[in-house]
Write an enzyme that holds these catalytic residues in place. Structure first.
Site, PDB file in Angstrom:
ATOM      1  NE  ARG A 129     145.374 103.337  90.058  1.00 53.06           N
ATOM      2  CZ  ARG A 129     146.526 103.994  90.252  1.00 53.06           C
ATOM      3  NH1 ARG A 129     146.537 105.307  90.319  1.00 53.06           N
ATOM      4  NH2 ARG A 129     147.650 103.342  90.393  1.00 53.06           N
ATOM      5  CD  GLU A 144     149.770  99.166  93.799  1.00 46.95           C
ATOM      6  OE1 GLU A 144     150.070  99.061  95.003  1.00 46.95           O
ATOM      7  OE2 GLU A 144     150.050 100.186  93.137  1.00 46.95           O
ATOM      8  CG  ASN A 146     147.166 101.906  94.301  1.00 45.96           C
ATOM      9  OD1 ASN A 146     148.346 101.877  94.648  1.00 45.96           O
ATOM     10  ND2 ASN A 146     146.784 101.489  93.104  1.00 45.96           N
ATOM     11  CB  SER A 151     147.772 109.705  91.511  1.00 46.61           C
ATOM     12  OG  SER A 151     148.578 108.696  90.971  1.00 46.61           O
ATOM     13  CE  LYS A 308     152.883  97.057  96.256  1.00 45.81           C
ATOM     14  NZ  LYS A 308     152.415  98.389  96.626  1.00 45.81           N
ATOM     15  CE  LYS A 366     154.131  93.730  93.006  1.00 48.66           C
ATOM     16  NZ  LYS A 366     152.746  94.152  92.728  1.00 48.66           N
ATOM     17  CD  GLU A 370     151.162 101.434  98.143  1.00 44.69           C
ATOM     18  OE1 GLU A 370     150.813 101.512  96.954  1.00 44.69           O
ATOM     19  OE2 GLU A 370     151.028 100.408  98.819  1.00 44.69           O
ATOM     20  N   GLY A 371     154.074 104.000  95.212  1.00 46.30           N
ATOM     21  CA  GLY A 371     154.605 105.122  94.439  1.00 46.30           C
ATOM     22  C   GLY A 371     155.588 104.726  93.356  1.00 46.30           C
ATOM     23  NE  ARG A 453     149.558 103.257  86.095  1.00 47.47           N
ATOM     24  CZ  ARG A 453     149.876 102.856  87.316  1.00 47.47           C
ATOM     25  NH1 ARG A 453     150.837 103.452  87.965  1.00 47.47           N
ATOM     26  NH2 ARG A 453     149.247 101.856  87.878  1.00 47.47           N
TER      27      ARG A 453
HETATM   28  P1  ADP Z   1     153.553 100.513  93.627  1.00 35.37           P
HETATM   29  O1  ADP Z   1     152.828 100.541  94.906  1.00 35.37           O
HETATM   30  O2  ADP Z   1     154.957 100.969  93.712  1.00 35.37           O
HETATM   31  O3  ADP Z   1     152.759 101.154  92.528  1.00 35.37           O
HETATM   32  P2  ADP Z   1     152.979  98.025  92.236  1.00 35.37           P
HETATM   33  O4  ADP Z   1     152.655  96.745  92.887  1.00 35.37           O
HETATM   34  O5  ADP Z   1     151.860  98.697  91.531  1.00 35.37           O
HETATM   35  O6  ADP Z   1     153.658  98.953  93.311  1.00 35.37           O
HETATM   36  O7  ADP Z   1     154.159  97.782  91.222  1.00 35.37           O
HETATM   37  C1  ADP Z   1     154.694  98.834  90.439  1.00 35.37           C
HETATM   38  C2  ADP Z   1     154.719  98.445  88.977  1.00 35.37           C
HETATM   39  O8  ADP Z   1     155.470  97.232  88.818  1.00 35.37           O
HETATM   40  C3  ADP Z   1     153.362  98.130  88.370  1.00 35.37           C
HETATM   41  O9  ADP Z   1     152.719  99.316  87.941  1.00 35.37           O
HETATM   42  C4  ADP Z   1     153.741  97.208  87.242  1.00 35.37           C
HETATM   43  O10 ADP Z   1     154.202  97.942  86.108  1.00 35.37           O
HETATM   44  C5  ADP Z   1     154.913  96.425  87.811  1.00 35.37           C
HETATM   45  N1  ADP Z   1     154.435  95.169  88.429  1.00 35.37           N
HETATM   46  C6  ADP Z   1     153.979  95.012  89.690  1.00 35.37           C
HETATM   47  N2  ADP Z   1     153.573  93.760  89.913  1.00 35.37           N
HETATM   48  C7  ADP Z   1     153.790  93.070  88.784  1.00 35.37           C
HETATM   49  C8  ADP Z   1     153.588  91.714  88.386  1.00 35.37           C
HETATM   50  N3  ADP Z   1     153.094  90.813  89.216  1.00 35.37           N
HETATM   51  N4  ADP Z   1     153.928  91.366  87.121  1.00 35.37           N
HETATM   52  C9  ADP Z   1     154.439  92.281  86.260  1.00 35.37           C
HETATM   53  N5  ADP Z   1     154.666  93.561  86.582  1.00 35.37           N
HETATM   54  C10 ADP Z   1     154.346  93.979  87.819  1.00 35.37           C
HETATM   55 MG    MG Z   2     151.107 100.597  91.540  1.00 35.26          MG
END
Ligand code: ADP
Ligand code: MG
Length: 478
Positions: A129, A144, A146, A151, A308, A366, A370-371, A453
């Site tokens: 995803r 990101e 996945n 999910s 990441k 970051k 994940e999660g 979402r």
């Molecule tokens: P995870 O693997 O924990 O899902 P993500 O990279 O998807 O990590 O980050 C989790 C959440 O943080 C995202 O769903 C988003 O809401 C927020 N987020 C992540 N990266 C950014 C970004 N560059 N700018 C704004 N919000 C972000």
């Molecule tokens: Mg995410």
């Protein structure tokens, strides 16, 4: 925060209080009766479900950007497939990270172990995803990618119907044509069954690796039930890594046998965070699965390709041509990358630290997790950055913070009292892909569906399972 554009709503809001009350009550029952549900974390009971948080009316999403993401998915599938099969690239990219991040290091040890022994199953299954935020200029940027436990394909597949129902109830039947079709569930399940068919052992089962307690149970069961309904000859079993340690063995041809059942496909819905490994036993189970002849979703190299750190490395100038040959495709992929920065000293980390400290609100830090719930935002960044050693910094990457346009609607959460008010929200689009192949050959490569979402615009994160987000549908506009 930057000035954020406000999108119009799919229908005129606010709703008359009586209409609102009635439609919410219908919406909740629709959700409960169609499995748009989760187990409660605060009020846990194995025997009951509550509806998953949802947005009452669908959020606007530009059709062009939606289609761009959809059309890009098979290219991203191929990209990540090629990245996962480039041992040198994974070694180089993660070298600093595994020095300081124990979890990634443990994954990497499994990878090196099976590489040294020789990979038993060269086919791999990716159920992927790619997540995006749109920007105020209508230009999607990847949040990101996945590669493990992607999910909400199951529940999200219900959302076109859910919002069609709500729009119709509110007298806007004419608008349901703007809700794109979503077949994520069947697309993901078909790919699992395709992997099962390739192995061709009719006695073998598909194994779902699960957490000790599954809160997002409907999403997972939808996959299982879909397989059982449409392919009744394919058995599905669910086990934790602990169960696999206790009851699993490798047969004489390295076939995975769990609880006496031969497994030909393993689908991980757990194993992506340290908490899923209570002891060395779970790591042993993961290694045993990796050594087996079962097709893994994901195999260890796919898991590593989803870190990441890899995402950041792919954004470096000139890197994409190592994995993709078509210039036009490379340009299209580059367009969705936002600024991603390494904190490694050798890669100019000091300069990045300086840049971030000048404007922490403009960035997200970051770790390799994940999660949800692991990132560091804005004003929390300086303390974190200035108190960690140069080595520790290698466990993280930095990303430009994306400021998506704001939409407004009612967010409905279980247990909330009284009439909801209209809130400012932002939406994250996820596009699902499925891929099967070996290093040399891709046998199956599809875009299979989407999810949306939505979270309050001031919340940092919007994970639905993690707590802050709500399920939604894109309402496409030109
Ligand atoms: P995870 O693997 O924990 O899902 P993500 O990279 O998807 O990590 O980050 C989790 C959440 O943080 C995202 O769903 C988003 O809401 C927020 N987020 C992540 N990266 C950014 C970004 N560059 N700018 C704004 N919000 C972000
Ligand atoms: Mg995410």
């Amino acid at each position: 925060m930057e000035n954020q554009k406000i999108l119009p709503a799919a229908i005129d809001l606010p709703l008359n209080p009586k209409v609102l009350e009635e439609v919410i009550s219908k919406a909740k029952d629709w959700a409960l009766m169609h499995g748009v549900c989760m187990r409660s974390k605060t009020n846990f009971n194995m025997d009951s479900l509550q509806f998953a948080p949802f947005v009452l009316t669908p959020s606007l999403y530009p059709r062009k950007e939606f289609e761009k993401a959809v059309n890009l998915q098979t290219i991203l599938n191929e990209l990540i497939h090629n990245v996962a099969h480039d041992t040198e690239f994974l070694r180089e990219t993660l070298a600093g990270t595994i020095q300081v991040d124990e979890f990634t290091s443990n994954l990497f040890k499994i990878y090196e172990t099976v590489l040294a022994e020789g990979i038993t199953q060269i086919l791999t299954l990716g159920l992927l995803r790619s997540d995006y935020f749109n920007t105020t200029n209508n230009n999607i940027l990847q949040v990101e990618f996945n590669t493990i436990a992607s999910s909400f394909g199951g529940i999200s597949s219900k959302f076109q119907l859910f919002h069609s129902y709500i729009l119709s109830e509110l007298g806007h039947y004419d608008k349901i044509k703007n809700l794109p079709e979503n077949n994520a569930l069947s697309g993901l399940c078909d790919a699992m069954v395709e992997a099962w068919n390739i192995i061709g052992n009719t006695k073998a089962a598909i194994l779902f690796i699960i957490e000790d307690v599954t809160y997002n149970i409907c999403d997972q069961r939808f996959h299982e039930f879909h397989i059982r309904e449409n392919y009744p000859h394919v058995k599905v079993i669910r086990k934790t890594l602990t169960d696999v340690f206790n009851t699993g063995v490798l047969g004489s041809n390295k076939e995975l046998i769990v609880d006496g059942i031969v497994i030909s496909v393993v689908y991980f819905r757990a194993g992506y965070e340290p908490g899923h490994y209570h002891s060395q036993n779970e790591w042993s189970a993961r290694l045993m699965i990796e050594r087996s002849s079962a097709i893994k979703c994901p195999s260890i190299h796919y898991h590593l390709a989803g870190t990441k750190k890899v995402q950041q490395a792919l954004a470096k100038p000139g890197i994409l041509k190592r994995f993709l040959t078509d210039e036009d495709e490379i340009t299209r992929v580059k367009e969705i990358f936002t600024g991603l920065y390494s904190l490694d000293k050798e890669e100019g980390g000091d300069k990045v630290v300086e840049m971030v400290l000048k404007n922490p609100e403009g960035y997200v830090m970051k770790p390799q997790r994940e999660g949800g719930g692991n990132n560091i935002y804005g004003s929390d960044i300086p303390e974190k950055l200035t108190t960690m050693s140069e080595e520790e910094r290698s466990a993280y990457i930095v990303m430009d913070r994306i400021f998506p346009p704001i939409s407004r609607s009612y967010m409905i959460r279980p247990g909330a009292q009284g009439a909801p008010s209209i809130v400012d929200m932002v939406s994250e689009l996820g596009i699902f892909g499925a891929i099967i192949g070996t290093k040399e050959k891709i046998l199956y490569n599809r875009q299979v569906g989407h999810m949306l979402r939505t979270k309050g615009s001031s919340a940092n994160e919007g994970g639905v399972a993690a707590g802050m987000g709500a399920l939604d549908s894109p309402y496409l506009f030109d």
